[in-house]
Design a protein around this motif. Structure first.
Motif, PDB file in Angstrom:
ATOM      1  N   ALA A 251     -12.277  11.913  -3.661  1.00  0.00           N
ATOM      2  CA  ALA A 251     -11.046  12.673  -3.448  1.00  0.00           C
ATOM      3  C   ALA A 251     -10.828  12.899  -1.958  1.00  0.00           C
ATOM      4  O   ALA A 251     -11.731  13.270  -1.228  1.00  0.00           O
ATOM      5  N   GLY A 252      -9.643  12.625  -1.515  1.00  0.00           N
ATOM      6  CA  GLY A 252      -9.341  12.824  -0.104  1.00  0.00           C
ATOM      7  C   GLY A 252      -8.549  11.669   0.474  1.00  0.00           C
ATOM      8  O   GLY A 252      -8.328  10.645  -0.183  1.00  0.00           O
ATOM      9  N   PRO A 253      -8.114  11.787   1.706  1.00  0.00           N
ATOM     10  CA  PRO A 253      -7.161  10.834   2.281  1.00  0.00           C
ATOM     11  C   PRO A 253      -7.716   9.438   2.535  1.00  0.00           C
ATOM     12  O   PRO A 253      -6.963   8.464   2.491  1.00  0.00           O
ATOM     13  N   GLU A 254      -9.005   9.297   2.818  1.00  0.00           N
ATOM     14  CA  GLU A 254      -9.529   7.976   3.198  1.00  0.00           C
ATOM     15  C   GLU A 254      -9.366   6.961   2.074  1.00  0.00           C
ATOM     16  O   GLU A 254      -8.845   5.869   2.272  1.00  0.00           O
ATOM     17  N   PHE A 255      -9.824   7.313   0.880  1.00  0.00           N
ATOM     18  CA  PHE A 255      -9.696   6.402  -0.253  1.00  0.00           C
ATOM     19  C   PHE A 255      -8.253   6.323  -0.725  1.00  0.00           C
ATOM     20  O   PHE A 255      -7.748   5.242  -1.066  1.00  0.00           O
ATOM     21  N   MET A 256      -7.545   7.435  -0.721  1.00  0.00           N
ATOM     22  CA  MET A 256      -6.182   7.463  -1.249  1.00  0.00           C
ATOM     23  C   MET A 256      -5.191   6.672  -0.384  1.00  0.00           C
ATOM     24  O   MET A 256      -4.098   6.348  -0.845  1.00  0.00           O
ATOM     25  N   ARG A 257      -5.559   6.356   0.839  1.00  0.00           N
ATOM     26  CA  ARG A 257      -4.681   5.552   1.687  1.00  0.00           C
ATOM     27  C   ARG A 257      -4.382   4.197   1.060  1.00  0.00           C
ATOM     28  O   ARG A 257      -3.324   3.595   1.299  1.00  0.00           O
ATOM     29  N   ASN A 258      -5.281   3.689   0.213  1.00  0.00           N
ATOM     30  CA  ASN A 258      -5.073   2.386  -0.439  1.00  0.00           C
ATOM     31  C   ASN A 258      -3.803   2.344  -1.273  1.00  0.00           C
ATOM     32  O   ASN A 258      -3.241   1.267  -1.498  1.00  0.00           O
ATOM     33  N   PHE A 259      -3.347   3.500  -1.725  1.00  0.00           N
ATOM     34  CA  PHE A 259      -2.221   3.543  -2.651  1.00  0.00           C
ATOM     35  C   PHE A 259      -0.866   3.642  -1.951  1.00  0.00           C
ATOM     36  O   PHE A 259       0.159   3.714  -2.613  1.00  0.00           O
ATOM     37  N   ASN A 260      -0.892   3.612  -0.645  1.00  0.00           N
ATOM     38  CA  ASN A 260       0.347   3.620   0.120  1.00  0.00           C
ATOM     39  C   ASN A 260       0.819   2.178   0.319  1.00  0.00           C
ATOM     40  O   ASN A 260       0.552   1.549   1.344  1.00  0.00           O
ATOM     41  N   LEU A 261       1.523   1.664  -0.671  1.00  0.00           N
ATOM     42  CA  LEU A 261       1.966   0.272  -0.611  1.00  0.00           C
ATOM     43  C   LEU A 261       3.049   0.042   0.444  1.00  0.00           C
ATOM     44  O   LEU A 261       3.360  -1.102   0.779  1.00  0.00           O
ATOM     45  N   ASP A 262       3.599   1.122   0.972  1.00  0.00           N
ATOM     46  CA  ASP A 262       4.606   0.973   2.025  1.00  0.00           C
ATOM     47  C   ASP A 262       4.004   0.400   3.304  1.00  0.00           C
ATOM     48  O   ASP A 262       4.743  -0.011   4.209  1.00  0.00           O
ATOM     49  N   GLU A 263       2.697   0.381   3.399  1.00  0.00           N
ATOM     50  CA  GLU A 263       2.047  -0.255   4.546  1.00  0.00           C
ATOM     51  C   GLU A 263       2.221  -1.771   4.533  1.00  0.00           C
ATOM     52  O   GLU A 263       2.047  -2.430   5.553  1.00  0.00           O
ATOM     53  N   GLU A 264       2.553  -2.322   3.367  1.00  0.00           N
ATOM     54  CA  GLU A 264       2.759  -3.765   3.252  1.00  0.00           C
ATOM     55  C   GLU A 264       4.217  -4.100   3.582  1.00  0.00           C
ATOM     56  O   GLU A 264       5.109  -3.269   3.438  1.00  0.00           O
ATOM     57  N   SER A 265       4.453  -5.344   3.989  1.00  0.00           N
ATOM     58  CA  SER A 265       5.810  -5.756   4.348  1.00  0.00           C
ATOM     59  C   SER A 265       6.716  -5.775   3.118  1.00  0.00           C
ATOM     60  O   SER A 265       6.257  -6.011   1.992  1.00  0.00           O
ATOM     61  N   SER A 266       7.987  -5.525   3.342  1.00  0.00           N
ATOM     62  CA  SER A 266       8.939  -5.547   2.234  1.00  0.00           C
ATOM     63  C   SER A 266       9.039  -6.945   1.636  1.00  0.00           C
ATOM     64  O   SER A 266       9.240  -7.090   0.419  1.00  0.00           O
ATOM     65  N   ASP A 267       8.896  -7.978   2.452  1.00  0.00           N
ATOM     66  CA  ASP A 267       8.943  -9.352   1.933  1.00  0.00           C
ATOM     67  C   ASP A 267       7.817  -9.601   0.940  1.00  0.00           C
ATOM     68  O   ASP A 267       8.029 -10.226  -0.116  1.00  0.00           O
ATOM     69  N   LEU A 268       6.621  -9.128   1.279  1.00  0.00           N
ATOM     70  CA  LEU A 268       5.482  -9.336   0.381  1.00  0.00           C
ATOM     71  C   LEU A 268       5.660  -8.525  -0.894  1.00  0.00           C
ATOM     72  O   LEU A 268       5.423  -9.034  -2.001  1.00  0.00           O
ATOM     73  N   ARG A 269       6.095  -7.302  -0.785  1.00  0.00           N
ATOM     74  CA  ARG A 269       6.290  -6.471  -1.969  1.00  0.00           C
ATOM     75  C   ARG A 269       7.355  -7.077  -2.881  1.00  0.00           C
ATOM     76  O   ARG A 269       7.207  -7.081  -4.107  1.00  0.00           O
ATOM     77  N   ASN A 270       8.407  -7.606  -2.288  1.00  0.00           N
ATOM     78  CA  ASN A 270       9.452  -8.250  -3.084  1.00  0.00           C
ATOM     79  C   ASN A 270       8.933  -9.508  -3.757  1.00  0.00           C
ATOM     80  O   ASN A 270       9.327  -9.833  -4.887  1.00  0.00           O
ATOM     81  N   ALA A 271       8.059 -10.244  -3.083  1.00  0.00           N
ATOM     82  CA  ALA A 271       7.501 -11.463  -3.668  1.00  0.00           C
ATOM     83  C   ALA A 271       6.641 -11.138  -4.891  1.00  0.00           C
ATOM     84  O   ALA A 271       6.656 -11.871  -5.885  1.00  0.00           O
ATOM     85  N   TYR A 272       5.914 -10.031  -4.840  1.00  0.00           N
ATOM     86  CA  TYR A 272       5.093  -9.627  -5.989  1.00  0.00           C
ATOM     87  C   TYR A 272       5.966  -9.223  -7.176  1.00  0.00           C
ATOM     88  O   TYR A 272       5.538  -9.329  -8.325  1.00  0.00           O
ATOM     89  N   GLY A 273       7.160  -8.729  -6.904  1.00  0.00           N
ATOM     90  CA  GLY A 273       8.098  -8.467  -7.991  1.00  0.00           C
ATOM     91  C   GLY A 273       7.990  -7.079  -8.582  1.00  0.00           C
ATOM     92  O   GLY A 273       7.938  -6.086  -7.871  1.00  0.00           O
ATOM     93  N   SER A 274       7.915  -7.021  -9.901  1.00  0.00           N
ATOM     94  CA  SER A 274       8.057  -5.799 -10.690  1.00  0.00           C
ATOM     95  C   SER A 274       6.897  -4.831 -10.497  1.00  0.00           C
ATOM     96  O   SER A 274       6.003  -5.040  -9.681  1.00  0.00           O
ATOM     97  N   GLU A 275       6.902  -3.787 -11.324  1.00  0.00           N
ATOM     98  CA  GLU A 275       5.794  -2.821 -11.325  1.00  0.00           C
ATOM     99  C   GLU A 275       4.467  -3.525 -11.551  1.00  0.00           C
ATOM    100  O   GLU A 275       3.461  -3.181 -10.910  1.00  0.00           O
ATOM    101  N   PHE A 276       4.435  -4.504 -12.438  1.00  0.00           N
ATOM    102  CA  PHE A 276       3.195  -5.253 -12.648  1.00  0.00           C
ATOM    103  C   PHE A 276       2.763  -5.944 -11.368  1.00  0.00           C
ATOM    104  O   PHE A 276       1.582  -5.936 -10.999  1.00  0.00           O
ATOM    105  N   GLY A 277       3.706  -6.551 -10.656  1.00  0.00           N
ATOM    106  CA  GLY A 277       3.386  -7.189  -9.391  1.00  0.00           C
ATOM    107  C   GLY A 277       2.841  -6.210  -8.366  1.00  0.00           C
ATOM    108  O   GLY A 277       1.905  -6.519  -7.623  1.00  0.00           O
ATOM    109  N   GLN A 278       3.411  -4.992  -8.335  1.00  0.00           N
ATOM    110  CA  GLN A 278       2.908  -3.981  -7.404  1.00  0.00           C
ATOM    111  C   GLN A 278       1.475  -3.583  -7.770  1.00  0.00           C
ATOM    112  O   GLN A 278       0.661  -3.275  -6.897  1.00  0.00           O
ATOM    113  N   ARG A 279       1.164  -3.598  -9.048  1.00  0.00           N
ATOM    114  CA  ARG A 279      -0.218  -3.340  -9.476  1.00  0.00           C
ATOM    115  C   ARG A 279      -1.158  -4.414  -8.937  1.00  0.00           C
ATOM    116  O   ARG A 279      -2.281  -4.115  -8.509  1.00  0.00           O
TER     117      ARG A 279
END
Length: 422
Positions: free
Chosen positions: A229-257
């Motif tokens: 519990a705490g910020p170090e491990f939880m930082r992994n869940f900030n997908l906004d750190e990835e580029s919008s192009d990559l996130r769009n390529a992954y697609g839907s909620e499943f892709g974001q997973r």
């Protein structure tokens, strides 16, 4: 015939009819993969409509004509074809092996088959067997001591649990990629000093747990939760750190997973299951009875976007050979269409997928008949598929775990697919 050889042969004879294999001296191949992303297609992916296409059928004919629902296309591996809704994956098939001849003999019922494909063993009244994720966590641990060994992006169930290995080797799960695991984010008013004070209060209670007891297992899991519990491990869940192009390529909620799975792998998580039984895409998920078949192509396209992008993304980060992607499902589906134009359940042969992980990929392994209903060449039991995953991760699939005082091999006689190890 020598007397000793005769006695050995006679002793093994009763097991031959049960499908139990005699041990061999052939060496077990071992791979060098470091982690595994296990994608779960809950409901039963139809192999004849995805990775083992055959001649076209027709659910509207009278009588209905058995066969594939979609035309097939060529892939980057000569002679290997997939359905037309997998074009992106088709271009990456040199990194993929569709294992087309997987089978099991348990009842064609979702919960029982899901348990079997996760544990490699039938439900038992006197034993709770661990899932493949828990076994990998037990054998390899996390690659980074600051993260868990086994995570589940989806909803938990006993089939995905640690069984007799104990809570220490269970999963940490989440269902929301942005929020992360429930309870791991501390309220702003809970400072590090307050956390330390609370842990001091809890410590005497934790120390009362007797060693080798069930309470001690849960106490260890509690410590693990507090550590993560705490910020170090939880930082992994900030997908906004990835580029919008990559996130769009992954697609839907499943892709974001799947994108999140890549981030967690990079941080040292050893085994991640990513669930794709998203019923809202076509109303039924991969369980395509009746009207569920009508929009099955949306699920397949969803899988195509995520899988192809995951392979390319892992390759771009230089970790495709170290990361095994496995796609599992509880059973396949028959070539015949049911009364509503969908398909029933079939465990006699179906497809599961392997990609990356340093394996010697061949596009497809195993041959089925003209309707993908019977195995013609190279059958692969579910324990064999498990053994291949374990061996790819450097785990001996015949190694024995201990259930109290009873030894239990990691797989139920499973043998890795030797052709995939170069």
């Amino acid at each position: 015939m020598k007397r000793r050889h005769f006695l050995q042969t006679a002793a093994l004879a009763p097991f031959a009819s049960m499908g139990v294999r005699a041990s061999t001296t052939a060496p077990i191949p071992m791979g060098k993969a470091e982690n595994c992303i296990f994608i779960w297609l809950g409901g039963g992916m139809c192999q004849i409509d995805t990775f083992d296409p055959k001649a076209l059928g027709d659910p509207k004919a009278n009588p209905k004509k058995a066969g594939s629902a979609y035309p097939s296309i060529e892939t980057s591996v000569p002679g290997v074809r997939v359905c037309e809704h997998l074009p992106k994956t088709a271009r990456q098939m040199e990194h993929v092996t569709a294992v087309r001849t997987v089978f099991h003999n348990v009842i064609n019922e979702h919960a029982i088959a899901t348990n079997f494909v996760h544990t490699g063993r039938p439900v038992s009244g006197n034993a709770s067997y661990p899932s493949i994720g828990s076994i990998v966590a037990h054998q390899r641990g996390a690659a980074n001591p600051k993260v868990p060994a086994y995570m589940l992006i989806g909803y938990p169930s006993p089939s995905r649990g640690p069984g007799f290995l104990g809570a220490k080797y269970g999963n940490i799960y989440l269902s929301d990629t942005k929020a992360g695991p429930s309870g791991f984010t501390r309220p702003e008013y809970v400072t590090s000093q307050r956390v330390s004070a609370r842990e001091k209060l809890l410590k005497p209670l934790q120390e009362r747990a007797a060693q080798d007891s069930s309470l001690a297992d849960y106490e260890a899991a509690q410590r693990e939760g507090l550590r993560l519990a705490g910020p170090e491990f939880m930082r992994n869940f900030n997908l906004d750190e990835e580029s919008s192009d990559l996130r769009n390529a992954y697609g839907s909620e499943f892709g974001q997973r799947c994108l999140l799975a890549r981030r967690l792998i990079q941080d040292g998580v050893r085994f991640i299951e990513v669930s794709h039984n998203l019923g809202f895409v076509n109303g039924t998920g991969w369980d395509t009875h009746n009207d569920g078949q009508l929009n099955q192509h949306l699920l397949i396209k969803d899988l195509d976007d995520a899988l192809a992008t995951l392979i390319a993304d892992l390759k771009a980060h230089g970790i495709l050979d170290k990361t095994l992607i496995a796609i599992g499902t509880e059973f396949g589906r028959p070539p015949e269409f049911d009364g509503g134009g969908g398909r029933g359940h079939q465990c006699t042969t179906f497809s599961m997928i392997l990609a990356g992980g340093g394996l010697k990929h061949c596009g497809a392994y195993g041959v089925t008949d003209d309707l993908s209903k019977k195995i013609v060449e190279n059958p692969v039991s579910t324990p064999d598929f498990h053994a291949t995953i374990h061996a790819a991760l450097g785990i001996n699939p015949s190694h024995e775990l201990m259930d109290a005082s009873r030894p239990v091999p990691i797989t139920d006689g499973g043998k890795p697919i030797a052709a995939l190890f170069g």
